[in-house]
Design a protein around this motif. Structure first.
Motif, mmCIF file in Angstrom:
data_model
loop_
_atom_site.group_PDB
_atom_site.id
_atom_site.type_symbol
_atom_site.label_atom_id
_atom_site.label_comp_id
_atom_site.label_asym_id
_atom_site.label_seq_id
_atom_site.Cartn_x
_atom_site.Cartn_y
_atom_site.Cartn_z
ATOM 1 N N PHE A 112 0.833 -1.200 0.000
ATOM 2 C CA PHE A 112 0.000 0.000 0.000
ATOM 3 C C PHE A 112 0.867 1.249 0.000
ATOM 4 O O PHE A 112 1.953 1.262 0.582
ATOM 5 N N TYR A 146 0.381 5.189 1.172
ATOM 6 C CA TYR A 146 -0.426 6.193 1.832
ATOM 7 C C TYR A 146 0.271 7.543 1.699
ATOM 8 O O TYR A 146 1.502 7.633 1.695
ATOM 9 N N GLN A 192 0.496 11.336 3.537
ATOM 10 C CA GLN A 192 0.204 12.021 4.788
ATOM 11 C C GLN A 192 0.697 13.455 4.702
ATOM 12 O O GLN A 192 1.898 13.712 4.634
ATOM 13 N N SER A 229 -3.861 12.901 8.932
ATOM 14 C CA SER A 229 -3.777 11.450 9.033
ATOM 15 C C SER A 229 -3.421 10.850 7.674
ATOM 16 O O SER A 229 -3.624 11.471 6.632
ATOM 17 N N PRO A 230 -2.890 9.636 7.664
ATOM 18 C CA PRO A 230 -2.576 8.971 6.391
ATOM 19 C C PRO A 230 -3.849 8.681 5.600
ATOM 20 O O PRO A 230 -4.886 8.342 6.168
ATOM 21 N N LEU A 278 -5.084 6.557 1.935
ATOM 22 C CA LEU A 278 -4.643 5.591 0.944
ATOM 23 C C LEU A 278 -4.623 6.206 -0.456
ATOM 24 O O LEU A 278 -5.590 6.834 -0.886
ATOM 25 N N PHE A 295 -3.146 0.510 -3.776
ATOM 26 C CA PHE A 295 -2.539 -0.718 -3.317
ATOM 27 C C PHE A 295 -2.220 -1.583 -4.529
ATOM 28 O O PHE A 295 -2.788 -1.417 -5.608
ATOM 29 N N LEU A 346 3.961 7.110 2.723
ATOM 30 C CA LEU A 346 4.225 5.935 3.544
ATOM 31 C C LEU A 346 3.964 4.669 2.742
ATOM 32 O O LEU A 346 2.893 4.505 2.162
ATOM 33 N N LEU A 365 -0.656 -4.316 8.985
ATOM 34 C CA LEU A 365 0.077 -3.433 8.089
ATOM 35 C C LEU A 365 1.341 -2.972 8.805
ATOM 36 O O LEU A 365 1.276 -2.442 9.915
ATOM 37 N N PHE A 381 4.315 -0.336 8.449
ATOM 38 C CA PHE A 381 4.587 0.894 7.728
ATOM 39 C C PHE A 381 6.079 1.203 7.716
ATOM 40 O O PHE A 381 6.789 0.968 8.696
#
Lengths: 109, 115
Positions: free
Chosen positions: A34, A36, A38, A43-44, A46, A49, A88, A97, A99
């Motif tokens: 994935f 992400y 930020q 917040s992160p 998506l 993926f 991320l 997950l 990270f």
């Protein structure tokens, strides 16, 4: 060795260029990967993926996966200042997950 | 849907005090996750629940940390007693499942400062 490794950056690219973000992982059994984004103080969220070897494209974003090399990348075409954020990489292992520390991208006009 | 809701958004407390962070997941999501993010350690999973049951708490740093999920729409993360090294941003996230592309949706986070 960290489970998911990313270059912390900052990666600085001019507006309109291609930004290339890279990630390596240690668990060969990992199946899903994935990316992400930020923004600072947020917040992160998506971006996309991937779970099959090869490329997956979504608009200006392309994720690339090479399981043999345990390598995932994210390409951002036509980079915009609004793309400036920390990206991320996350790998799904054992239902969790994991990270990476993230790569900070700065797109300058 | 309002997304994942967390409260408070900011918390400043003194060492030794009890801190309780709250989370309301997205309705219908069966999984709830608590993460902690610091500059030094990045984003770390602390614990996750499936259908209100804790599944994996191996990321909980020590006994001072505890988490509960009394029902499908509410979870708490408690730190007692708090220490300065607990200062971080705590995120709650929820997802439908754990299948390949099941997205985890993150809440806005709680920024905790322990003096």
């Amino acid at each position: 060795q960290k489970e998911v490794e990313q270059n912390s950056g900052p990666l600085s690219v001019p507006e309109g260029a291609i930004a290339s973000l890279n990630c390596t992982y240690s668990d060969r059994g990992s199946q899903s990967f994935f990316w992400y984004r930020q923004y600072s103080g947020k917040s992160p969220e998506l971006i996309m993926f991937i779970y099959s070897n090869g490329d997956k494209e979504d608009g200006r974003f392309t994720a690339q996966l090479n399981k043999a090399s345990q390598y995932v990348s994210l390409l951002i075409r036509d980079s915009q200042p609004s793309d400036s954020a920390t990206y991320l990489c996350a790998v799904r292992g054992y239902n969790k997950l994991i990270f990476g520390a993230g790569t900070r991208l700065a797109v300058h006009p | 849907d309002a997304g994942v809701i967390q409260s408070p958004r900011h918390e400043v407390t003194e060492m030794g005090q009890e801190v309780t962070l709250r989370c309301k997941p997205i309705s219908g999501h069966d999984y709830l996750f608590w993460y902690r993010q610091t500059m030094m350690r990045g984003l770390e999973l602390l614990i996750y629940f499936n259908n209100n049951v804790p599944i994996d708490d191996s990321g909980m740093p020590e006994d001072r940390f505890s988490a509960k999920m009394p029902n499908a729409s509410f979870s708490t993360l408690k730190i007692q007693p708090s220490e300065p090294r607990d200062s971080a941003v705590y995120f709650c996230a929820s997802s439908l499942g754990l299948a390949g592309g099941d997205e985890q949706f993150f809440g806005p986070g709680t920024r905790l400062t322990v003096l």
